[in-house]
Design a protein around this motif. Structure first.
Motif, mmCIF file in Angstrom:
data_model
loop_
_atom_site.group_PDB
_atom_site.id
_atom_site.type_symbol
_atom_site.label_atom_id
_atom_site.label_comp_id
_atom_site.label_asym_id
_atom_site.label_seq_id
_atom_site.Cartn_x
_atom_site.Cartn_y
_atom_site.Cartn_z
ATOM 1 N N GLU A 88 -69.717 3.629 -19.965
ATOM 2 C CA GLU A 88 -69.868 2.977 -21.318
ATOM 3 C C GLU A 88 -68.489 2.196 -21.823
ATOM 4 O O GLU A 88 -67.534 3.066 -21.562
ATOM 5 N N LEU A 89 -68.345 1.236 -22.016
ATOM 6 C CA LEU A 89 -67.190 0.599 -22.480
ATOM 7 C C LEU A 89 -67.071 0.161 -23.760
ATOM 8 O O LEU A 89 -68.032 -0.467 -24.361
ATOM 9 N N LYS A 90 -65.849 -0.442 -23.919
ATOM 10 C CA LYS A 90 -65.458 -1.182 -25.326
ATOM 11 C C LYS A 90 -64.444 -2.084 -24.987
ATOM 12 O O LYS A 90 -63.533 -1.774 -24.035
ATOM 13 N N ASP A 92 -61.158 -4.733 -26.438
ATOM 14 C CA ASP A 92 -60.791 -5.041 -27.491
ATOM 15 C C ASP A 92 -59.452 -6.469 -27.447
ATOM 16 O O ASP A 92 -59.115 -6.454 -26.121
ATOM 17 N N TYR A 98 -61.960 -4.868 -31.862
ATOM 18 C CA TYR A 98 -63.083 -4.805 -30.908
ATOM 19 C C TYR A 98 -63.936 -5.977 -30.667
ATOM 20 O O TYR A 98 -64.503 -6.512 -31.934
ATOM 21 N N GLU A 101 -69.461 -4.003 -29.779
ATOM 22 C CA GLU A 101 -70.121 -2.619 -29.694
ATOM 23 C C GLU A 101 -69.918 -2.376 -28.306
ATOM 24 O O GLU A 101 -69.707 -2.987 -27.354
ATOM 25 N N SER A 102 -70.067 -0.873 -27.983
ATOM 26 C CA SER A 102 -69.960 -0.287 -26.779
ATOM 27 C C SER A 102 -70.955 -0.679 -26.044
ATOM 28 O O SER A 102 -72.186 -1.119 -26.396
ATOM 29 N N LYS A 104 -73.038 -0.414 -22.496
ATOM 30 C CA LYS A 104 -73.431 0.658 -21.327
ATOM 31 C C LYS A 104 -74.119 -0.185 -20.375
ATOM 32 O O LYS A 104 -74.565 -1.139 -20.350
ATOM 33 N N TYR A 130 -61.829 -0.248 -22.435
ATOM 34 C CA TYR A 130 -61.683 0.922 -22.545
ATOM 35 C C TYR A 130 -63.071 1.817 -22.142
ATOM 36 O O TYR A 130 -64.077 1.413 -22.449
ATOM 37 N N ALA A 132 -65.440 4.298 -23.408
ATOM 38 C CA ALA A 132 -65.958 4.612 -24.838
ATOM 39 C C ALA A 132 -65.755 6.446 -24.928
ATOM 40 O O ALA A 132 -65.588 6.984 -24.103
ATOM 41 N N GLU A 133 -65.512 6.582 -26.180
ATOM 42 C CA GLU A 133 -65.130 7.767 -26.633
ATOM 43 C C GLU A 133 -66.234 9.040 -25.927
ATOM 44 O O GLU A 133 -67.084 8.701 -26.242
ATOM 45 N N THR A 135 -66.918 9.541 -22.953
ATOM 46 C CA THR A 135 -67.416 9.291 -21.572
ATOM 47 C C THR A 135 -66.262 9.764 -20.468
ATOM 48 O O THR A 135 -65.124 9.668 -21.064
#
Length: 206
Positions: A88-90, A92, A98, A101-102, A104, A130, A132-133, A135
């Protein structure tokens, strides 16, 4: 071309803190998620960082700070993760906001994230991908496209002429490399066409 139906050039890039990864598996490139027709040979390669705490960062310099830029991030999960696990990624921009949204990722399934509304501008554009928080899998990236909007001085070819020539192209299965506007810009007029210098231009002969 022929690997890329749009005749795009894909140049490999590798930073010192990126890890290249590849797969020989078949990408599900006929799915609706690959509407941008990214070649399989491109999607079967990617880069990732060493761990989930390190972002995958890069920058791009537009022609000038006022250029309107469109960015397309192309992802495909090419590592076989453990049961029930998913990357899962983000993303920015310039460390300020950002872009989405994240995200998957599904195994071998292409996914494109588009930043085009609004287009972005700047002297230098910094992007960071990044994990995702929460993961544990590091961020990856298969490919990225940057497109700069060019304002053409002339109007596009008259719509009636465009519709007519497209019907001819389909009816006679024209094999010429006819893409884009038939008459504009003038240096890239379709092979075999002669266009007027009116504004908008008209097709005067074939």
């Amino acid at each position: 071309y022929p690997d890329d139906v749009y005749d795009r050039y894909w140049n490999p890039s590798l930073s010192s803190n990126w890890i290249p990864i590849t797969t020989n598996s078949t990408i599900y490139s006929q799915s609706n998620d690959n509407a941008y027709n990214i070649p399989d040979v491109v999607l079967r390669t990617a880069v990732k960082t060493h761990n989930a705490s390190i972002p995958l960062s890069f920058y791009w310099n537009p022609p000038d700070s006022l250029s309107k830029c469109y960015v397309y991030f192309h992802f495909t999960e090419i590592e076989k993760l453990g049961a029930g696990q998913q990357r899962e990624l983000k993303i920015d921009l310039n460390g300020e906001r950002y872009l989405t949204e994240s995200i998957k990722l599904d195994y071998l399934s292409p996914q494109t994230i588009v930043q085009n509304d609004p287009p972005i501008s700047g002297k230098r554009l910094y992007f960071s991908i990044y994990a995702a928080e929460g993961t544990k899998h590091p961020p990856i990236l298969n490919a990225v496209e940057t497109v700069v909007l060019k304002e053409l001085p002339n109007k596009p070819t008259a719509i009636d002429d465009v519709e007519a020539i497209m019907e001819i192209k389909e009816l006679y299965r024209v094999a010429k490399h006819w893409q884009g506007d038939p008459c504009v810009p003038s240096e890239f007029t379709w092979d075999g066409l002669n266009c007027s210098k009116n504004n908008p231009p008209r097709i005067v002969s074939l």
